[in-house]
Design a protein around this motif. Sequence first.
Motif, short mmCIF file in Angstrom:
data_model
loop_
_atom_site.label_atom_id
_atom_site.label_comp_id
_atom_site.label_asym_id
_atom_site.label_seq_id
_atom_site.Cartn_x
_atom_site.Cartn_y
_atom_site.Cartn_z
N LEU A 19 37.83 47.23 41.88
CA LEU A 19 36.43 46.88 41.68
C LEU A 19 35.99 47.09 40.24
O LEU A 19 35.20 46.30 39.71
CB LEU A 19 35.54 47.69 42.62
CG LEU A 19 35.57 47.27 44.09
CD1 LEU A 19 34.82 48.28 44.94
CD2 LEU A 19 34.99 45.89 44.28
N GLN A 20 36.50 48.14 39.59
CA GLN A 20 36.12 48.38 38.20
C GLN A 20 36.66 47.29 37.29
O GLN A 20 35.99 46.87 36.35
CB GLN A 20 36.60 49.77 37.77
CG GLN A 20 35.77 50.87 38.40
CD GLN A 20 36.35 52.26 38.24
OE1 GLN A 20 37.53 52.41 37.93
NE2 GLN A 20 35.53 53.26 38.45
N GLN A 21 37.86 46.80 37.59
CA GLN A 21 38.40 45.68 36.82
C GLN A 21 37.58 44.42 37.04
O GLN A 21 37.29 43.67 36.10
CB GLN A 21 39.86 45.43 37.20
CG GLN A 21 40.79 46.51 36.73
CD GLN A 21 42.21 46.32 37.25
OE1 GLN A 21 42.48 45.40 38.03
NE2 GLN A 21 43.11 47.18 36.82
N GLN A 22 37.18 44.18 38.29
CA GLN A 22 36.36 43.01 38.60
C GLN A 22 35.00 43.11 37.91
O GLN A 22 34.47 42.12 37.41
CB GLN A 22 36.16 42.87 40.10
CG GLN A 22 37.40 42.44 40.84
CD GLN A 22 37.19 42.39 42.36
OE1 GLN A 22 36.17 42.85 42.87
NE2 GLN A 22 38.17 41.84 43.06
N LEU A 23 34.44 44.33 37.88
CA LEU A 23 33.14 44.54 37.25
C LEU A 23 33.23 44.26 35.75
O LEU A 23 32.36 43.60 35.18
CB LEU A 23 32.65 45.96 37.50
CG LEU A 23 31.31 46.34 36.89
CD1 LEU A 23 30.20 45.44 37.42
CD2 LEU A 23 30.99 47.79 37.18
N ALA A 24 34.29 44.73 35.12
CA ALA A 24 34.47 44.47 33.69
C ALA A 24 34.57 42.97 33.42
O ALA A 24 33.97 42.46 32.48
CB ALA A 24 35.71 45.19 33.18
N GLY A 25 35.31 42.27 34.27
CA GLY A 25 35.43 40.82 34.12
C GLY A 25 34.12 40.10 34.36
O GLY A 25 33.77 39.15 33.67
N ALA A 26 33.37 40.58 35.35
CA ALA A 26 32.08 39.95 35.67
C ALA A 26 31.07 40.15 34.54
O ALA A 26 30.23 39.28 34.29
CB ALA A 26 31.53 40.51 36.98
N PRO A 36 27.67 41.48 39.04
CA PRO A 36 27.82 42.84 38.50
C PRO A 36 27.03 43.88 39.28
O PRO A 36 27.52 44.98 39.53
CB PRO A 36 27.32 42.73 37.06
CG PRO A 36 27.50 41.29 36.71
CD PRO A 36 27.28 40.53 37.99
N ALA A 37 25.82 43.55 39.71
CA ALA A 37 25.01 44.48 40.47
C ALA A 37 25.64 44.77 41.84
O ALA A 37 25.67 45.92 42.29
CB ALA A 37 23.60 43.94 40.65
N ARG A 38 26.18 43.73 42.47
CA ARG A 38 26.83 43.90 43.76
C ARG A 38 28.07 44.77 43.64
O ARG A 38 28.29 45.67 44.45
CB ARG A 38 27.21 42.53 44.35
CG ARG A 38 27.88 42.60 45.71
CD ARG A 38 28.42 41.25 46.15
NE ARG A 38 29.42 40.68 45.27
CZ ARG A 38 30.71 41.06 45.25
NH1 ARG A 38 31.14 41.99 46.06
NH2 ARG A 38 31.56 40.49 44.40
N LEU A 39 28.88 44.50 42.62
CA LEU A 39 30.09 45.29 42.41
C LEU A 39 29.75 46.75 42.11
O LEU A 39 30.40 47.66 42.62
CB LEU A 39 30.93 44.69 41.28
CG LEU A 39 31.59 43.35 41.58
CD1 LEU A 39 32.19 42.76 40.32
CD2 LEU A 39 32.64 43.49 42.66
N GLN A 40 28.74 46.97 41.28
CA GLN A 40 28.35 48.34 40.94
C GLN A 40 27.84 49.08 42.17
O GLN A 40 28.14 50.25 42.36
CB GLN A 40 27.28 48.34 39.83
CG GLN A 40 26.95 49.73 39.33
CD GLN A 40 28.15 50.43 38.71
OE1 GLN A 40 28.84 49.88 37.86
NE2 GLN A 40 28.41 51.65 39.13
N ALA A 41 27.10 48.40 43.03
CA ALA A 41 26.61 49.03 44.25
C ALA A 41 27.77 49.42 45.16
O ALA A 41 27.77 50.51 45.76
CB ALA A 41 25.66 48.09 44.98
#
Length: 56
Positions: A19-26, A36-41
């Motif tokens: 998820l952290q990798q996906q968040l960085a990409g997003a 990004p908000a969904r991934l961070q939640a």
Amino acid sequence: MDKKAKKRIEVIRQKLSTLQQQLAGAKKQPDDPQEPARLQAEIDKLQDEMTKLKAS
């Protein structure tokens, strides 16, 4: 901690890494402004769960 909790923590760590990798990409490529908000939640939820498991 029992075996079940240790296994769950390991699964959470793997999910957090992904998820952290996906968040960085997003954040680099904002195709969907909500992502990004969904991934961070989701990251926050998993971190809370891991904290509770470690405390037990």
